[in-house]
Write a protein that holds these residues in place. Sequence first.
Motif, mmCIF file in Angstrom:
data_model
loop_
_atom_site.group_PDB
_atom_site.id
_atom_site.type_symbol
_atom_site.label_atom_id
_atom_site.label_comp_id
_atom_site.label_asym_id
_atom_site.label_seq_id
_atom_site.Cartn_x
_atom_site.Cartn_y
_atom_site.Cartn_z
ATOM 1 N N UNK A 69 0.848 -1.189 0.000
ATOM 2 C CA UNK A 69 0.000 0.000 0.000
ATOM 3 C C UNK A 69 0.883 1.238 0.000
ATOM 4 N N UNK A 70 0.729 2.055 -1.012
ATOM 5 C CA UNK A 70 1.401 3.350 -1.032
ATOM 6 C C UNK A 70 0.497 4.360 -0.319
ATOM 7 N N UNK A 71 1.001 4.931 0.775
ATOM 8 C CA UNK A 71 0.218 5.861 1.578
ATOM 9 C C UNK A 71 0.599 7.289 1.220
ATOM 10 N N UNK A 103 4.131 8.577 4.895
ATOM 11 C CA UNK A 103 4.092 8.525 3.438
ATOM 12 C C UNK A 103 5.052 7.469 2.903
ATOM 13 N N UNK A 104 4.658 6.845 1.787
ATOM 14 C CA UNK A 104 5.516 5.858 1.145
ATOM 15 C C UNK A 104 4.849 4.496 1.074
ATOM 16 N N UNK A 105 5.617 3.509 0.663
ATOM 17 C CA UNK A 105 5.091 2.167 0.413
ATOM 18 C C UNK A 105 5.256 1.279 1.644
ATOM 19 N N UNK A 106 4.174 0.592 2.010
ATOM 20 C CA UNK A 106 4.158 -0.327 3.152
ATOM 21 C C UNK A 106 3.631 -1.684 2.686
ATOM 22 N N UNK A 143 -4.153 8.844 3.483
ATOM 23 C CA UNK A 143 -4.250 8.388 4.860
ATOM 24 C C UNK A 143 -5.664 8.546 5.399
ATOM 25 N N UNK A 144 -6.412 9.533 4.889
ATOM 26 C CA UNK A 144 -7.788 9.707 5.316
ATOM 27 C C UNK A 144 -8.672 8.548 4.905
#
Length: 406
Positions: free
Chosen positions: A319-321, A330-333, A357-358
Amino acid sequence: MVDEPFRVRALTSDDVAPLRRVLAGAFLTDLDETRPERVEHVLEFERTHGVFDGDDLIGVGAVLSREITLPGGVVAPVAAMTAAGVRPGYQGRGVLNLVVSSILRGIETGAGEALAVLWASEGAIYSRFGCGSLATDLLHVALPHGARFHEGVDVGVDRVREVTRAEALPVLKETYERVRRTRVGWLGRDEGAWGFHLADEDRYRDGRSALRYALHPCGYVVYRVKTGWDARGPQDDLHVHELVAETDVAHAALYRHLLDLGLGGEVKNYTAPDDPVVHLLANPRVAVRQRHDALWLRLLHVDRALELRRYGSDVDVVVEVVDAVCPWNAGAWRVTVVKGEATVRRTSAGRDVTADVGALGSAYLGGTRLSVLARAGRVREHTVGAVEALSAAFLGEREPHCPELF
């Protein structure tokens, strides 16, 4: 644009009077400086932030240290954001931005909760701070006096007893503490929170009676009465403040008790979206229903927050946030769920899903579907099937619900 002279600091007990004036001005309420506001039951001054123009307090916002029940019955700390307001004449000058930014920094450097929740006075404000709307909903139901249940409803043999506040309080606290650990979105309550929740001065009644209390061996209901009269006779509306039941039988018995009280009128309740009361009725159409947004939720630490809760199915996606306010998110998780438990790690692998993120905050408690947010453009899919798999994992068995304002 933020004016240069504005400064921010934590408030102290010496700031109570100006704090009252700011909140009264922001929400256009009458101010009585001789009596404390109910919010003072719960304020933690070291977590209450004020914006000053010189020596004048012009904006406030507070964090309460609470607990919340997450999917899977996990009880976790949560930063409950409240009492945010800007003095008239200072709106649109960056004051609220300063308040919320200060709150977020305070959480990050202080107690460090992984998530925050709030009730939004205006729906357009808090999304810009990364708060997810519709994390929980409320269902307002209005049921006519005497509405019949269908023949299969079991109300048991235990009597529902009307009792005094003094008799009710210890039972309420014990029952609520047991039940809240099984209900997603419910908050823990200390003595201050109970004082706030059950504040019962005339100014909080809106023309209704004092709070009344009724106990069942497996639950309770707190309500007010607003008497009335029209051409058909007496119309006594019962406004439920809180109904808590440990069993389905207690739930039905408490509603039956309310429906049989008074003369005419309706029983009105803000309840969980999946409250089965409508399905208890012989004629479900007599229930008038309206759905409203309730809790908004902010993921302050995406990795820690996602690992706290439990999930309904296994999934393995990247998931890219997107998070402009809390850049550490922020970034890829890579989110890997095995047997309901998640591991969340930074990764350089290709993304399967992109979400702000929302959107993650909206879906976090299991009510709003990520697949619906994808259709609304809040989530983007890069690998076919990834959104549907993640959405299914987030869903809970029951809809989340928060039964109290704070």
